[in-house]
Design a protein around this motif. Structure first.
Motif, PDB file in Angstrom:
ATOM      1  N   GLY A   1      43.447  42.991  47.486  1.00 54.37           N
ATOM      2  CA  GLY A   1      43.191  44.371  47.889  1.00 54.37           C
ATOM      3  C   GLY A   1      41.713  44.715  47.908  1.00 54.37           C
ATOM      4  N   GLU A   2      41.433  46.011  47.980  1.00 53.44           N
ATOM      5  CA  GLU A   2      40.064  46.516  48.005  1.00 53.44           C
ATOM      6  C   GLU A   2      39.682  47.074  46.636  1.00 53.44           C
ATOM      7  N   GLY A   3      38.391  47.167  46.380  1.00 50.63           N
ATOM      8  CA  GLY A   3      37.919  47.742  45.133  1.00 50.63           C
ATOM      9  C   GLY A   3      37.899  46.727  43.996  1.00 50.63           C
ATOM     10  N   SER A   4      37.288  47.138  42.894  1.00 51.60           N
ATOM     11  CA  SER A   4      37.136  46.257  41.744  1.00 51.60           C
ATOM     12  C   SER A   4      38.415  46.192  40.915  1.00 51.60           C
ATOM     13  N   MET A   5      38.515  45.121  40.137  1.00 51.87           N
ATOM     14  CA  MET A   5      39.664  44.973  39.248  1.00 51.87           C
ATOM     15  C   MET A   5      39.620  46.022  38.139  1.00 51.87           C
ATOM     16  N   ILE A   6      38.428  46.413  37.717  1.00 56.46           N
ATOM     17  CA  ILE A   6      38.303  47.438  36.678  1.00 56.46           C
ATOM     18  C   ILE A   6      38.937  48.742  37.145  1.00 56.46           C
ATOM     19  N   ALA A   7      38.677  49.118  38.404  1.00 59.02           N
ATOM     20  CA  ALA A   7      39.268  50.347  38.946  1.00 59.02           C
ATOM     21  C   ALA A   7      40.785  50.247  38.973  1.00 59.02           C
TER      22      ALA A   7
END
Length: 312
Positions: free
Chosen positions: A207-213
């Protein structure tokens, strides 16, 4: 209160206080109308997202599940508004109370699916192992069982005056609500295992975005679900109180805050954070390495000078 029905064996009016009490035109109808409008907006938004993604061959069924959850809550609020104007209709009260407990189950399932994707990406050797996969399926299959238990116990309890039968029905309801509380905690266990265990050399991205998010989104949503299920379980495990002497947790304020307000916050989090983009995985992902299939394909196309295809 229901003389004609009592001759036929019920339904009988409850003698114990329930969550939210008996609805009335004020304040229940205006409050329900506001929440009703919010759920309609989220239903339209999630169905729009689902249809746009479907036309782009971007398969994300969870958006459709959130639409289904909104529709279930719309039905719940409509029934509560009607019940406020038909307070002596016991069958209407049964339907309204059942839907209050049933609707949120879809959000519990969504949280578990999202947390599984995080675990499988961060710790593939655990997330894809047959034991946790089989365990998750068992928990999924028990959800309809818990719902059937709640519905059956609720209906039976209002069609009998036998104290032993009512006590047994209460035990069944408590068992089902306790299971739902445990189920709502499972996503946090998945996230904890993904984050706290030593970093895997085979971890993937999706997916998109960081794993933290992604971790923050699932954690916040799961914590709010635990508050909802924990409140219901705690209130029901408390000793029954007569209708004339309800506890603070039976108040209308607690009913709307620990049900619909928290649910709206969950919908805001999941919808506006665009989980359809952040948590999208390739179709047919069934084993380690599948989550990175799209990214590997784009990398290979870039290496040979081929223009990458638009992401679905």
């Amino acid at each position: 209160m229901f003389p004609s029905l009592e001759k036929r064996g019920g339904p009988y009016a409850s003698t114990t206080a329930g969550l939210g009490g008996l609805p009335s035109n004020l304040p229940d109808v205006p409050v329900c109308a506001v929440f009703l409008a919010l759920y309609v907006c989220f239903a339209v938004t999630n169905m729009t997202i689902f249809q746009k993604n479907r036309r782009r061959n971007h398969k994300f069924i969870l958006s459709g599940m959130m639409f289904g959850f909104c529709m279930a809550r719309i039905t719940t609020l409509v029934l509560r508004i009607v019940w406020a104007n038909r307070q002596l209709n016991a069958r209407l009260a049964i339907a309204a109370n059942i839907l209050v407990n049933a609707g949120i189950l879809l959000i519990y399932v969504i949280n578990l699916i999202l947390s599984q994707r995080i675990l499988r990406a961060k710790q593939p050797h655990i997330g894809w192992h047959p034991i946790p996969r089989t365990g998750s399926k068992v928990f999924y299959y028990l959800i309809p069982g818990a719902l059937i238990m709640v519905i059956t116990a609720t209906v039976v309890s209002v069609y009998t005056l036998d104290p032993d039968t009512r006590a047994s029905c209460r035990d069944v309801q408590l068992a089902a609500l306790t299971y739902l509380l445990v189920f709502s905690c499972l996503p946090l266990l998945h996230v904890a295992a993904a984050v706290l265990l030593p970093r895997s050399q085979d971890q993937e991205t999706f997916g998109e975005g960081s794993m933290i998010a992604k971790v923050v989104i699932v954690t916040l949503s799961s914590c709010m679900c635990i508050m909802i299920s924990g409140f219901k379980a705690g209130a029901n495990w408390s000793p029954p109180r007569p209708v004339s002497n309800p506890a603070w947790y039976h108040s209308k304020a607690c009913f709307y805050v620990f049900n619909f307000m928290l649910e709206i916050l969950i919908l805001c989090l999941l919808t506006f954070s665009r989980i359809d983009k952040r948590f999208h995985i390739p179709d047919g992902s069934t084993q380690p390495g599948d989550y990175s299939a799209i990214k590997r394909q784009e990398s290979e196309e870039a290496d040979v000078g081929v223009e990458p295809k638009p992401r679905s």
